[in-house]
Design an enzyme around this catalytic site. Structure first.
Site, PDB file in Angstrom:
ATOM      1  N   THR A 272       1.628   2.230   8.863  1.00 28.03           N
ATOM      2  CA  THR A 272       0.402   3.019   8.722  1.00 28.03           C
ATOM      3  C   THR A 272      -0.685   2.397   9.585  1.00 28.03           C
ATOM      4  O   THR A 272      -0.551   1.255  10.047  1.00 28.03           O
ATOM      5  CB  THR A 272      -0.089   3.051   7.266  1.00 28.03           C
TER       6      THR A 272
ATOM      7  N   VAL B 140      -6.191  -0.851   7.827  1.00 31.78           N
ATOM      8  CA  VAL B 140      -7.498  -0.617   7.204  1.00 31.78           C
ATOM      9  C   VAL B 140      -8.263  -1.927   7.105  1.00 31.78           C
ATOM     10  O   VAL B 140      -7.677  -3.006   7.035  1.00 31.78           O
ATOM     11  CB  VAL B 140      -7.352   0.015   5.805  1.00 31.78           C
TER      12      VAL B 140
ATOM     13  N   ASN C 129      -4.375  -2.343  -4.112  1.00 32.14           N
ATOM     14  CA  ASN C 129      -4.127  -0.999  -3.589  1.00 32.14           C
ATOM     15  C   ASN C 129      -5.422  -0.228  -3.352  1.00 32.14           C
ATOM     16  O   ASN C 129      -5.387   0.926  -2.936  1.00 32.14           O
ATOM     17  CB  ASN C 129      -3.226  -0.208  -4.542  1.00 32.14           C
TER      18      ASN C 129
ATOM     19  N   ASP D  40       0.217   3.062  -9.635  1.00 36.01           N
ATOM     20  CA  ASP D  40       0.160   1.597  -9.559  1.00 36.01           C
ATOM     21  C   ASP D  40      -1.299   1.165  -9.411  1.00 36.01           C
ATOM     22  O   ASP D  40      -1.887   1.316  -8.346  1.00 36.01           O
ATOM     23  CB  ASP D  40       0.983   1.093  -8.377  1.00 36.01           C
TER      24      ASP D  40
ATOM     25  N   SER E 169       6.202  -7.238  -3.986  1.00 34.49           N
ATOM     26  CA  SER E 169       7.468  -7.208  -4.717  1.00 34.49           C
ATOM     27  C   SER E 169       8.601  -6.588  -3.913  1.00 34.49           C
ATOM     28  O   SER E 169       9.735  -7.063  -3.960  1.00 34.49           O
ATOM     29  CB  SER E 169       7.291  -6.434  -6.026  1.00 34.49           C
TER      30      SER E 169
ATOM     31  N   ASP F 110      -0.440   2.133  -0.752  1.00 44.27           N
ATOM     32  CA  ASP F 110       0.796   1.994  -1.524  1.00 44.27           C
ATOM     33  C   ASP F 110       1.048   3.192  -2.440  1.00 44.27           C
ATOM     34  O   ASP F 110       0.601   3.229  -3.588  1.00 44.27           O
ATOM     35  CB  ASP F 110       0.764   0.705  -2.344  1.00 44.27           C
TER      36      ASP F 110
END
Length: 648
Positions: A445, A448, A493, A488, A340, A507
């Site tokens: 970051t 992952v 996430n 969230d 978003s 996030d």
């Protein structure tokens, strides 16, 4: 004579290929493949080489003119992976690639079973272009390659080196091809599990101006109107089944499947605040939105459109300066995720560490107020919002949350704080922030590995239980121990890495703090619900201003029933079966009463808190987890009371 020899070469080669195709088809019809098909191809390749040698020698006596020769059995099959059949993949790879090469992209394609669709083995990174196609490190390879008639590498059984008409192995490569080969060599060797951009995502410029964004919402409003008329006409001809279960939003003709598609297309294009609301719809259960619509809205989580290269580069140059690439060894220009607020790109630092760069869409932060107003106009016009939601209060909260999420420097600080809080946790970890590539609109970051939890349904029951148990414990710790929560619950996430057996938390834009004045009362409500104490729940609900004390009896009972139902998981020492529980259905039956008779909006903190807690329960439900919950809450409660006593 030379022309006749050339025609003969082409004719014989064509006959050999035709024979091979017929044999392969027959073998596949009989259910035979694998090594047998490889043997057939090897024989065909040898036959082709022998023909080339014989006619090449004759040709050399007649004329120096060169004729076509193929260095591989099927160059397109060797270099253009997207069109290959799955059943012959192993044979083709062994024939066309060296053993040291990483698995091709289709090894983890979306069509495979289990959790594989959530990630791809991305060793041969895609060139900019069609997603899912792998490019040759030598650039574009034609179906036929020129070869010297006296090529010493053309002996049977040896793969021949390819020459062009000018006798140079580099003669046909352009500067662009050479640069692509250099970049391919510089690309990082990716981790075995990597998130992939949705096939629904498209490259489209983000509408930046207020007028441009308003035009998209205006087009959506018109489309919803026509869609609603069509839905009303359809329902009048085919009445609904009265025995069928309906979701809360099913009563609105504006939220038909066709209109849901219109909404998703518009939200994915404009992005920002509007798409954030769509993502909230995507993580609701069947009680709020029916499964067909939920599947459509589910696309907004990972299939937002992404920026064109020029628009994306402008954002990076403005935020990080024109020399930001000097800090990187490699940067993937096509994002692997789009959401978003921004899109995420793969990169590699000079030291070799792979990172994820989240780049904010231009104009999103400045358009929050206008986007929310435009979206609310569309929703109010279409009567999609049930009465009793107090939309004005909800929208004010949403505006403030979105403004915080657009501040990437704040998000980086929240991520660092969570990383410190969970630094010794055996199951969760938070990726490290790369400060030198962070700004108000860029957040970098460490990369992952893994896949989001909505793709973890194929894992064993034991692993699913462990994942969900830890998520619920973390949820309680965030609220009652840290008093600092990532609110969230988007499944994307939470990334599970099966190799490390850990979950990465991503996030932190929606992170917020909770005052002791709020948590002191809220933990007492949860405690009373776990003990099924209606009087205590009512008393604390009035103290927290969930209720005024003047509600009609029906509203009071519905509120108390809903809270007691939510406390059922923490009430029993027996394993709670999230997969078969009827919690959502029971609450679904109470929602119409609460929407009709509610006198005041709930406390502001509960919007984000209940979104997180509800999302955590939905994860447990989707993964069909089963474990006892009473002990985990009792531990959280006793620890909270102990800290409370120490601070007094």
């Amino acid at each position: 004579m030379a022309a006749m020899l050339g025609d003969a070469i082409m004719l014989i080669k064509g006959f050999v290929k035709l024979t091979q195709a017929a044999v392969e088809t027959h073998l596949q019809h009989l259910g035979l493949s694998g090594e047998l098909l490889m043997a057939v191809r090897a024989l065909q390749s040898t036959a082709t080489e022998q023909v080339g040698m014989v006619f090449g020698q004759v040709q050399g006596q007649e004329t120096p003119e060169e004729y076509y020769s193929e260095s591989l059995d099927d160059p397109e099959g060797a270099f253009h992976f997207s069109g290959m059949r799955a059943e012959s993949a192993s044979a083709d790879v062994s024939a066309a690639s060296s053993p040291e090469q990483s698995p091709p992209p289709w090894a983890h394609a979306a069509g495979s079973e289990g959790p594989a669709p959530a990630y791809v083995a991305s060793a041969p990174f895609r060139e900019g272009g069609v997603l899912g196609q792998a490019a040759s490190p030598l650039g574009r390879v034609n179906g036929r390659l020129f070869a010297s008639p006296r090529d010493p590498f053309s002996a049977p059984g040896l793969q021949r080196r390819v020459y062009h008409q000018d006798q140079s192995s580099m003669g046909g490569l352009t500067a662009e091809d050479i640069e692509k080969a250099r970049q391919a060599k510089a690309r990082p060797e990716s981790k075995p599990h990597k998130q992939a951009l949705s096939e629904h995502a498209r490259e489209r410029k983000v509408p930046v101006t207020r007028i441009g964004r308003l035009a998209n919402f205006g087009g959506l409003a018109v489309g919803l109107g026509f869609g609603a008329l069509a839905e009303v006409a359809k329902k009048s001809l085919r009445p609904d089944d009265p025995s069928g279960k309906k979701a809360v939003l099913d009563s609105s003709p504006f939220l038909s499947e066709a209109n849901a598609e219109r909404i998703v297309r518009t939200l994915c294009k404009v992005r920002g605040a509007a798409l954030k609301l769509g993502q909230m719809l995507s993580i609701q259960d069947d009680a709020f939105i029916n499964p067909h619509l939920a599947k459509i809205f589910d696309r907004v989580r990972q299939s937002a459109d992404f920026m064109p290269l020029k628009q994306m580069m402008k954002t990076l140059n403005n935020d990080l300066g024109p020399n930001w690439r000097d800090k990187l060894e490699y940067f993937e220009e096509r994002p692997f995720a789009a959401a978003s607020i921004g899109q995420v790109h793969l990169a590699r630092l000079k030291g070799g560490r792979e990172v994820a760069m989240k780049i904010q869409y231009p104009g999103v932060a400045q358009s929050i107020n206008s986007d929310v107003n435009n979206l609310m106009t569309v929703l109010n016009m279409s009567n999609m919002l049930p009465e009793g939601l107090f939309p004005e209060h909800l929208i004010d909260v949403l505006r403030r949350e979105l403004a915080l999420e657009c501040d990437y420097q704040r998000e980086a600080a929240c991520a660092r704080r969570f990383r410190e809080l969970l630094k010794d946790h055996p199951f969760f970890y938070v990726p490290e922030i790369v400060d030198e590539l962070c700004s108000p609109h860029v957040l970098t970051t460490e990369l992952v590995s893994g896949f989001p939890l909505d793709q973890a349904e194929g894992l064993s029951q034991e692993i699913r239980n462990e994942i969900c148990y830890n998520i619920l414990v973390l949820c309680l710790r965030e609220l009652f121990e840290f008093q600092f929560m990532q609110t969230d619950p988007n499944w994307s996430n939470f990334f599970y890495d099966p190799e490390l057996h850990k979950v990465a938390l991503l996030d932190f834009g929606a992170t917020r703090e909770f005052d002791r004045s709020f948590t002191d009362l809220y933990i007492q409500i949860i405690r009373a619900a776990a003990n099924q104490d209606r009087e205590a729940v009512l008393k604390k609900s009035i103290e927290m201003k969930f209720l005024t004390g003047y509600e009609v009896k029906a509203m009071e009972d519905a509120h108390l029933d809903a809270i007691l139902i939510l406390g059922e998981a923490f009430a029993s020492e027996e394993p709670f079966d999230f997969g078969t529980q009827s919690t959502t259905e029971k609450i679904h039956n109470l929602i119409p009463i609460m929407l009709k008779h509610r006198l005041v909006p709930p406390p502001e903190e509960t919007y984000s808190l209940h979104r997180k807690m509800g999302g955590s329960f939905l994860i447990c439900s989707k993964l069909k987890a089963r474990f006892p919950c009473k002990a985990m809450f009792e531990e959280a409660y006793s620890n909270y009371c102990r800290r409370q006593a120490e601070q007094q």
